[in-house]
Design a protein around this motif. Structure first.
Motif, mmCIF file in Angstrom:
data_model
loop_
_atom_site.group_PDB
_atom_site.id
_atom_site.type_symbol
_atom_site.label_atom_id
_atom_site.label_comp_id
_atom_site.label_asym_id
_atom_site.label_seq_id
_atom_site.Cartn_x
_atom_site.Cartn_y
_atom_site.Cartn_z
ATOM 1 N N PHE A 122 0.830 -1.207 0.000
ATOM 2 C CA PHE A 122 0.000 0.000 0.000
ATOM 3 C C PHE A 122 0.870 1.265 0.000
ATOM 4 O O PHE A 122 0.583 2.228 -0.709
ATOM 5 N N THR A 123 1.934 1.236 0.783
ATOM 6 C CA THR A 123 2.833 2.399 0.836
ATOM 7 C C THR A 123 3.439 2.679 -0.536
ATOM 8 O O THR A 123 3.534 3.836 -0.968
ATOM 9 N N ASN A 124 3.853 1.616 -1.234
ATOM 10 C CA ASN A 124 4.406 1.786 -2.578
ATOM 11 C C ASN A 124 3.374 2.374 -3.541
ATOM 12 O O ASN A 124 3.696 3.258 -4.344
ATOM 13 N N LEU A 125 2.146 1.891 -3.464
ATOM 14 C CA LEU A 125 1.113 2.402 -4.365
ATOM 15 C C LEU A 125 0.778 3.863 -4.065
ATOM 16 O O LEU A 125 0.565 4.667 -4.982
ATOM 17 N N GLN A 126 0.744 4.207 -2.799
ATOM 18 C CA GLN A 126 0.488 5.610 -2.428
ATOM 19 C C GLN A 126 1.588 6.513 -2.958
ATOM 20 O O GLN A 126 1.323 7.614 -3.464
ATOM 21 N N ARG A 127 2.831 6.039 -2.872
ATOM 22 C CA ARG A 127 3.954 6.834 -3.386
ATOM 23 C C ARG A 127 3.874 6.942 -4.904
ATOM 24 O O ARG A 127 4.205 7.996 -5.475
ATOM 25 N N SER A 128 3.420 5.898 -5.572
ATOM 26 C CA SER A 128 3.246 5.944 -7.025
ATOM 27 C C SER A 128 2.249 7.029 -7.415
ATOM 28 O O SER A 128 2.496 7.815 -8.337
ATOM 29 N N VAL A 129 1.127 7.100 -6.693
ATOM 30 C CA VAL A 129 0.114 8.130 -6.972
ATOM 31 C C VAL A 129 0.698 9.523 -6.775
ATOM 32 O O VAL A 129 0.511 10.426 -7.604
ATOM 33 N N GLU A 130 1.439 9.715 -5.693
ATOM 34 C CA GLU A 130 2.038 11.028 -5.410
ATOM 35 C C GLU A 130 2.968 11.458 -6.539
ATOM 36 O O GLU A 130 2.926 12.610 -7.003
ATOM 37 N N LEU A 131 3.807 10.551 -6.999
ATOM 38 C CA LEU A 131 4.772 10.885 -8.044
ATOM 39 C C LEU A 131 4.079 11.174 -9.372
ATOM 40 O O LEU A 131 4.479 12.087 -10.109
ATOM 41 N N ILE A 132 3.055 10.398 -9.685
ATOM 42 C CA ILE A 132 2.327 10.625 -10.936
ATOM 43 C C ILE A 132 1.656 11.992 -10.921
ATOM 44 O O ILE A 132 1.711 12.745 -11.908
ATOM 45 N N LYS A 133 1.048 12.347 -9.799
ATOM 46 C CA LYS A 133 0.378 13.652 -9.706
ATOM 47 C C LYS A 133 1.380 14.803 -9.734
ATOM 48 O O LYS A 133 1.106 15.866 -10.307
ATOM 49 N N GLU A 134 2.565 14.592 -9.144
ATOM 50 C CA GLU A 134 3.612 15.624 -9.210
ATOM 51 C C GLU A 134 4.126 15.789 -10.635
ATOM 52 O O GLU A 134 4.415 16.907 -11.084
ATOM 53 N N CYS A 135 4.207 14.680 -11.346
ATOM 54 C CA CYS A 135 4.811 14.688 -12.681
ATOM 55 C C CYS A 135 3.845 15.205 -13.743
ATOM 56 O O CYS A 135 4.239 15.966 -14.631
ATOM 57 N N TYR A 136 2.579 14.796 -13.642
ATOM 58 C CA TYR A 136 1.631 15.107 -14.716
ATOM 59 C C TYR A 136 0.548 16.110 -14.309
ATOM 60 O O TYR A 136 -0.252 16.526 -15.139
ATOM 61 N N ARG A 137 0.469 16.446 -13.037
ATOM 62 C CA ARG A 137 -0.456 17.459 -12.514
ATOM 63 C C ARG A 137 -1.889 17.204 -12.974
ATOM 64 O O ARG A 137 -2.498 16.229 -12.582
ATOM 65 N N ASN A 138 -2.443 18.064 -13.828
ATOM 66 C CA ASN A 138 -3.858 17.963 -14.179
ATOM 67 C C ASN A 138 -4.142 16.968 -15.314
ATOM 68 O O ASN A 138 -5.299 16.796 -15.702
ATOM 69 N N ASP A 139 -3.098 16.348 -15.820
ATOM 70 C CA ASP A 139 -3.280 15.414 -16.941
ATOM 71 C C ASP A 139 -2.758 14.033 -16.562
ATOM 72 O O ASP A 139 -1.942 13.433 -17.267
ATOM 73 N N CYS A 140 -3.230 13.526 -15.424
ATOM 74 C CA CYS A 140 -2.641 12.297 -14.891
ATOM 75 C C CYS A 140 -3.597 11.108 -14.893
ATOM 76 O O CYS A 140 -3.203 10.003 -14.498
ATOM 77 N N ASP A 141 -4.829 11.289 -15.323
ATOM 78 C CA ASP A 141 -5.815 10.210 -15.203
ATOM 79 C C ASP A 141 -5.340 8.898 -15.821
ATOM 80 O O ASP A 141 -5.353 7.849 -15.171
ATOM 81 N N LYS A 142 -4.930 8.944 -17.109
ATOM 82 C CA LYS A 142 -4.530 7.711 -17.791
ATOM 83 C C LYS A 142 -3.284 7.090 -17.157
ATOM 84 O O LYS A 142 -3.098 5.862 -17.201
ATOM 85 N N LYS A 143 -2.441 7.942 -16.561
ATOM 86 C CA LYS A 143 -1.227 7.443 -15.910
ATOM 87 C C LYS A 143 -1.547 6.683 -14.617
ATOM 88 O O LYS A 143 -0.708 5.933 -14.108
#
Length: 459
Positions: free
Chosen positions: A73-94
């Motif tokens: 779970f911790t790994n998945l939460q970190r994945s979400v954080e990084l994706i949102k930092e990287c793609y901001r408002n265009d992260c849905d498909k990621k």
């Protein structure tokens, strides 16, 4: 969760695109080795935020396989954080893969409400971002699936190659998918007659065009070109890579390999030792250093230094297989050196450990046959076993480097016998076997089998 409730939930989960539905079987994976490699990739931030997000997704699945659900779970939460930092408002498909992994993990933990919540998120993403074709998911998903298949097991290289190809059909200019496709082609391609026949060379050039800052790709291309003796272009690529990434262990390890094979052994050793200071737990670098010292051992065979280089080589091969259990090529090299060092039983034990691993992984078995034949011929002094394993090696793939080396060794054995007796049936039988496997004709009866009447002298 009731059975009636669980069945439709499981049906929907099975349609998701994520690690839990990609048929990543624990039996095909060296989990300990994979965990070490993924943690290293995470620690060095390989691929930037986007690449590290994918690494956390893979780590989550490995943690699940190991029963460490909270860490997953911790790994998945970190994945979400990084994706949102990287793609901001265009992260849905990621987020499709990560949310799919979340849904499955909640399902396995019997957390029905949370599982349904992530399924709802995925439905929303699908409605907002329908795939371009009914035949494929989004290229972001295909690309991440391809990298996961590539990193999890050599058995999945064929599937990884196909996923990269499909992802590039949807997004031809995506640099990461071009790089991944190039690397998997580099790993799987063999027996090309010329550079024009090499799909790997063509794709490596394409990948470098889309990502000119990727110095690892330049070195893979240099190694491919050098194999066809195109040294001017290859050395130019090596120089550019070293200039741009002088401290990167991923770059330096391939520079070291290039120098060992095509350039200066001393320079290769120095570069690899420098890379080891940055990445002390790299099995690849330890293996390459072991090969360097093995070559020095041969160079200084008549001098006192030979023993020192052999021990250095042994120590690096031992470290490589400690860091990466099931490292077949390091195991084979180590076993040969144990034999050279007079440790006959220890060498044979390593070979016997390696054979079932190679058979299970479908990796390195032909090399093991060749090396075990050489070990039996020159160290254990058992010529019948040597001949048997040379034949296995040759029959497995006659036109490879190892197959040709086995044929050469068999011919030498036969020629020595024929020098003493030109009608020696055993020797003629060996030659007949070689030519039969090679698809050629021989004057002796086709397919005749003989066993040399020499004895096994165990040391």
């Amino acid at each position: 969760m009731s059975c009636t409730e669980e069945k439709p939930l499981k049906t929907e989960l099975d349609t998701l695109e994520c690690h839990f539905t990609w048929d990543l079987r624990k039996a095909d994976i060296n989990v300990t080795d994979l965990l070490t490699r993924l943690e290293y990739n995470r620690d060095i931030n390989l691929g930037g935020k986007a690449g590290t997000a994918c690494t956390h997704n893979s780590l989550a699945y490995v943690r699940y396989l190991l029963g460490s659900y909270e860490e997953a779970f911790t790994n998945l939460q970190r994945s979400v954080e990084l994706i949102k930092e990287c793609y901001r408002n265009d992260c849905d498909k990621k987020l499709i893969v990560t949310y799919g992994n979340f849904a499955w993990l909640h399902y396995h933990m019997k957390q029905n409400a949370d599982c349904k919540s992530y399924l709802e998120k995925l439905r929303d993403i699908k409605e907002k971002n329908p795939p371009d074709s009914n035949s494929f998911p989004h290229h972001e998903v295909l690309g991440e699936k391809a990298w996961a298949l590539f990193k999890f097991s050599r058995k999945y290289y064929g599937r990884a190659k196909e996923c990269f190809r499909k992802a590039l059909e949807l997004e031809p200019e995506e640099c990461e998918w071009n790089a991944g496709y190039a690397i998997v082609l580099y790993r799987t391609e063999s027996n090309c007659k010329s550079p024009k026949d090499s799909s790997a060379i063509q794709q490596l050039r394409r990948a470098i065009d889309t990502n000119p800052d990727n110095d690892e790709l330049k070195l893979l291309l240099a190694l491919k070109l050098a194999a066809f003796e195109l040294f001017d272009e290859a050395e130019d690529l090596v120089e550019r890579a070293v200039e741009m990434s002088p401290e990167s262990p991923h770059v330096i390890r391939y520079v070291g390999k290039y120098m060992r094979v095509y350039g200066s052994l001393d320079r290769s050793t120095a570069l690899l030792k420098r890379a080891l200071e940055v990445a002390p737990n790299s099995a690849f670098i330890h293996h390459q250093l072991g090969l360097c010292y093995k070559m020095k051992n041969v160079q200084f065979k008549e001098l006192h230094e030979s023993q020192r280089f052999r021990q250095l080589s042994i120590s690096h091969f031992e470290k490589a297989i400690t860091l990466k259990s099931g490292f077949i090529f390091a195991m084979a090299q180590l076993a040969l050196l144990y034999g050279e060092d007079g440790q006959i039983k220890r060498a044979d034990d390593v070979f016997q450990t390696a054979f079932p691993i190679a058979e299970e992984k479908n990796e390195g078995l032909q090399t093991l046959y060749l090396y075990y034949g050489e070990f039996q011929q020159y160290r254990a002094r058992c010529l019948p076993l040597a001949i048997d394993y040379y034949k296995k090696c040759l029959k497995m793939a006659p036109d490879t480097r190892d197959g040709n080396k086995s044929a050469k060794n068999l011919r030498k054995i036969a020629d020595r016998c024929l020098l003493k007796n030109t009608s020696n049936a055993e020797a003629l039988g060996i030659l007949d076997f070689i030519e039969l496997v090679k698809g050629e004709k021989h004057s002796t009866a086709e397919g005749s089998e003989y066993v040399l009447e020499s004895t096994c002298n165990e040391e």
